[in-house]
Design a protein around this motif. Structure first.
Motif, short mmCIF file in Angstrom:
data_model
loop_
_atom_site.label_atom_id
_atom_site.label_comp_id
_atom_site.label_asym_id
_atom_site.label_seq_id
_atom_site.Cartn_x
_atom_site.Cartn_y
_atom_site.Cartn_z
N HIS A 26 0.86 -1.18 0.00
CA HIS A 26 0.00 0.00 0.00
C HIS A 26 0.90 1.24 0.00
N TYR A 27 0.57 2.21 -0.84
CA TYR A 27 1.37 3.43 -0.99
C TYR A 27 0.49 4.66 -0.85
N TYR A 28 1.13 5.75 -0.45
CA TYR A 28 0.52 7.06 -0.44
C TYR A 28 1.36 7.98 -1.31
N GLY A 29 0.70 8.90 -1.96
CA GLY A 29 1.42 9.88 -2.76
C GLY A 29 0.79 11.25 -2.58
N ILE A 30 1.57 12.27 -2.83
CA ILE A 30 1.06 13.64 -2.84
C ILE A 30 1.58 14.30 -4.11
N ILE A 31 0.66 14.88 -4.88
CA ILE A 31 0.99 15.60 -6.11
C ILE A 31 1.00 17.09 -5.78
N TYR A 32 2.02 17.78 -6.25
CA TYR A 32 2.15 19.23 -6.07
C TYR A 32 2.30 19.91 -7.44
N TYR A 33 2.01 21.21 -7.47
CA TYR A 33 2.12 21.97 -8.71
C TYR A 33 2.92 23.25 -8.47
N ASN A 34 3.87 23.54 -9.36
CA ASN A 34 4.64 24.77 -9.33
C ASN A 34 4.05 25.71 -10.37
N ARG A 35 3.33 26.73 -9.90
CA ARG A 35 2.65 27.66 -10.81
C ARG A 35 3.63 28.55 -11.59
#
Length: 124
Positions: A26-35
């Motif tokens: 089982h994995y967790y991820g977080i997606i981020y964005y550089n505007r």
């Protein structure tokens, strides 16, 4: 209709934490964005929320985490791409539709019309 599976992520709500399973892991991820520079990156965590890889930039058609050798990493290739292969980059204008993070589980013999993949080699 997608020929490959993809990670179920809400691409409209960034940063976004999501989770996925691969086999018994089982994995967790977080997606981020550089505007400022119009790019996305991802952090990957194990089941205990311990970091495995942080700051991995999403690059069009480049498998995630391919530069790392860590036994905790997922075994399958997760590739940000569009199945039509018409895009050339990942940005705010195309991430989520048509570009998603696909599980690249087709063979390298897949043709643009969808023929020639693993389903042709192993029809069972």
């Amino acid at each position: 209709m997608s020929k490959r599976s993809f990670l179920d992520i809400d691409y409209t709500d960034i940063p976004n934490e999501f989770e996925f399973d691969e086999g018994t892991e089982h994995y967790y991820g977080i997606i981020y964005y550089n505007r400022v520079h119009d790019y996305y990156w991802i952090d990957l965590f194990d089941v205990d929320h311990m970091p495995i890889v942080t700051g991995e930039k999403l690059v069009y058609r480049q498998p995630l985490w391919c530069d790392f050798n860590d036994p905790r990493l997922p075994m399958l290739n997760y590739v940000p791409m569009d199945e039509s292969q018409t895009e050339g980059h990942i940005g705010n204008d195309n991430f989520g539709d048509p570009i998603k993070i696909y599980i690249d589980d087709f063979s390298s013999t897949l043709q643009s019309d969808g023929s020639g993949g693993d389903e042709d080699i192993n029809p069972d």
